[in-house]
Enzyme design. Structure first.
Site, mmCIF file in Angstrom:
data_model
loop_
_atom_site.group_PDB
_atom_site.id
_atom_site.type_symbol
_atom_site.label_atom_id
_atom_site.label_comp_id
_atom_site.label_asym_id
_atom_site.label_seq_id
_atom_site.Cartn_x
_atom_site.Cartn_y
_atom_site.Cartn_z
ATOM 1 N N CYS A 120 41.228 40.091 33.119
ATOM 2 C CA CYS A 120 40.332 38.929 33.027
ATOM 3 C C CYS A 120 38.930 39.174 33.559
ATOM 4 C CB CYS A 120 40.944 37.750 33.780
ATOM 5 S SG CYS A 120 42.593 37.282 33.247
ATOM 6 N N HIS A 181 36.432 32.600 36.747
ATOM 7 C CA HIS A 181 37.028 33.798 37.355
ATOM 8 C C HIS A 181 36.019 34.926 37.576
ATOM 9 C CE1 HIS A 181 40.994 36.300 37.722
ATOM 10 N NE2 HIS A 181 40.401 36.070 38.883
#
Length: 620
Positions: A120, A181
């Protein structure tokens, strides 16, 4: 912005202000006044000759405004951990994805769309900046491969340029709804140096971290589990030693100095705090919802999350003027959660329910754009940040015929993702592009379409996709692609000129465990360093045009160009490394570990707790 004069026009129910280019409003108002004056002049015969001159003046003024409005809107939609094999138009026949399939049928489908990283944080860094993640210091050298704590100090550096920053300069209103994130703070709780608002997004609503097991009670733990166990055991041993000494001293069995008892008490308390505060309260620290810089829910309630994301996304596009929306979904990252109305609908269990809810959300977004009459003025894009997580039992994604998955370096299953572009009137429906393309290509594509200039003070690794998407060329500008596992160059893809071959050279591969497995089941995710990998001499070479599953390594006996491939790739690696400059590593232990003074909190720290008031389901 085109004008240096900006003013606030309104504040929506979502809580964000819309900055409007004053020059655009002046043009609009002027055009309206000119039209009214023209009508009055036409009604007076003696002044009709003036009307002719006014027509010319009005046309020159208002065409400029029309040209300004002709710039497209952008809706970029990214799913978390979705495998390329999970979608119907990419070969899945058990999970129903009619909305995504229609988006592909009405647009352009990319069949060799590549994420810059199989995890990610580095993948999203590359997507946002159009550059490999290690250029921003977001490549791992060891165990920590992504941001682990929202209260860490690592993240996307403020000096990096995102496509959102460049679109802001072109007068676009920019927003992100969903997962980020890429960090929040650097030195204090509210400096927001890594926050979306500091990276070109006027509006942010969603998860500044990600959705992981700790966010859903009963799903276990994700973050540094072995370290948690060790700290808990040390804390227990120190507590036991303290109680034992206290008892011995109390009954008079031994002469124990009070100072020793106090020291053990302090050590016991400290060890308990080091374990309990960051880890046992991780759901409170990491699983939160923010609206811009404010925490609005802590911890989050996943049951209504998707409805809220859709509500915010729909409200964001209700505006005049060009906009960019990045809809970054929390699905289908584990732990899996599903909204009411989708549970038990799929033949593929809970994971299939999640994918089918994603499909509904994509369809809902498209209908919203159509309802506002924006289809022909909006470029829509659909993708995943990387491949599916195959180690997570039956809860992870399917990567089709491709080998490997999430966190497996350069294996195709972890980096080949869906890629769909939809723009009626501009892109030919049903077109398919099989050339190598990258998520990093979105950066230059969007910036150029918005009328912006690409930065000249840094290396860009992405390429403008419009010539390929429009069929003006049949050849990708990517002769080489470099596939990283953390900071380490894992593999290189070479698409030779005047050839249909696409060679892939692997310098090392992750060691799957247990023996004979197809993933790193012992560690849950594969690592990129030390004994976790095997280096190959000579490197493994595949031709993806003939062997997309990477199951038959080439050799000098089976491939006449074997030596040429290794030589050409070796020179490309040398040239590529010359473009790299040293930067601070954002994923060191110092940068990723929990720091209480950086923790976002909706109350008085450490008593952080709040719930968002309006969480009703917005499904229609």
């Amino acid at each position: 912005m085109h004008s240096a004069h900006l003013y606030l026009t309104s504040q929506s129910s979502s809580g964000y202000f819309l900055l409007t280019d004053q020059s655009e409003h002046v043009n609009h108002l002027t055009c309206s006044l000119e039209e009214l004056l023209l009508q009055m002049l036409m009604e007076n015969r003696s002044l009709r000759f003036l009307a002719g001159f006014l027509v010319l003046f009005q046309s020159s003024l208002c065409v400029t405004n029309a040209d300004h409005d002709s710039r497209p809107n952008f809706v970029l939609m990214m799913v978390d951990d979705l495998g390329i094999g999970d979608i119907g138009c990419y070969g899945n026949d058990t999970i129903k994805t009619p909305n995504i399939d229609r988006l592909a049928a009405d647009g352009v489908k990319l069949t060799q769309h590549i994420s810059a990283a199989p995890l990610c944080t580095p993948s999203r860094t590359a997507f946002m900046t159009g550059r490999y993640a290690l250029r921003a210091g977001l490549g791992s050298t060891g165990r920590v491969q992504v941001i682990l704590f929202l209260a860490g100090s690592g993240g996307l550096p403020p000096k990096e340029t995102t496509f959102a920053k460049l679109l802001q300069k072109q007068g676009y209103t920019t927003g992100i709804v969903g997962k980020w994130h890429l960090g929040v703070n650097c030195e204090s709780r509210n400096d927001h140096c890594h926050h979306p608002n500091n990276h070109g997004f006027d509006f942010f609503y969603g998860l500044p971290f990600t959705f992981f097991n700790d966010c859903k009670p009963g799903e276990g733990k994700d973050v540094l589990v072995d370290l948690q166990i060790m700290l808990r055991q040390i804390s227990a041993l120190l507590a036991l030693a303290f109680l034992t000494l206290l008892l011995v001293r109390g009954v008079g069995l031994l002469q124990v100095r009070l100072a020793l008892v106090v020291l053990l008490a302090v050590l016991s308390l400290l060890s308990f705090s080091v374990w309990f505060m960051p880890f046992e309260l991780l759901r409170t620290w990491n699983c939160i919802i923010m609206r811009n810089g404010e925490v609005v829910e802590q911890p989050m309630n996943p049951e209504t999350l998707n409805a809220r994301l859709m509500r915010e996304a729909e409200q964001f596009v209700e505006r005049d003027g060009p906009f960019l929306l990045f809809l970054s979904l929390a699905h289908v990252h584990t732990p899996l959660f599903v909204s009411e109305g989708f549970a038990g609908k799929s033949k593929h269990g809970l994971y299939g329910d999640n994918v089918e809810e994603v499909d509904w959300m994509i369809g809902r977004m498209r209908k919203t754009i159509e309802r506002f009459g924006l289809s022909e003025k909006t470029l829509m894009y659909f993708t995943s940040d990387h491949g599916g997580h195959i180690e997570d039992a039956q809860r992870g994604g399917w990567n089709g015929i491709y080998r490997g998955g999430k966190a497996m370096g350069g294996w195709e299953g972890g980096i080949r993702v869906p890629g769909i572009f939809h723009w009626p009137g501009r892109l030919t429906a049903g077109r398919q592009v099989s050339e190598p393309t990258s998520l990093m290509d979105v950066f230059p594509t969007v910036v150029k379409l918005a009328g912006g200039a690409l930065p000249e003070d840094r290396i860009l690794d992405g390429r403008d996709l419009m010539p390929l998407l429009e069929g003006k060329t049949n050849r990708s500008e990517h002769e080489f692609m470099f596939h990283y596992c953390g900071m380490y160059l894992n593999a290189v893809r070479w698409h030779p000129h005047n050839s249909d071959s696409i060679f892939k050279v692997h310098f090392f591969t992750p060691n799957f465990s247990p023996a004979g497995a197809i993933g790193c089941y012992d560690t849950k995710v594969c690592m990129c360093h030390g004994d976790f990998v095997t280096y190959h001499d000579p490197p493994l070479v595949f031709d993806l045009s003939r062997d997309p599953s990477e199951s038959r390594p080439l050799s000098p006996e089976t491939e006449p160009r074997f030596a040429e491939v290794l030589g050409r790739v070796g020179r490309a690696v040398t040239d590529h490394r010359k473009t790299l400059t040293p930067v601070e590593n954002q994923l060191t232990w110092r940068n990723v570990l929990w720091k209480p003074w950086l923790q976002p909190c909706c109350g008085t720290f450490p008593f952080c707790s709040c719930s968002e008031t309006n969480t009703s389901d917005s499904r229609q």
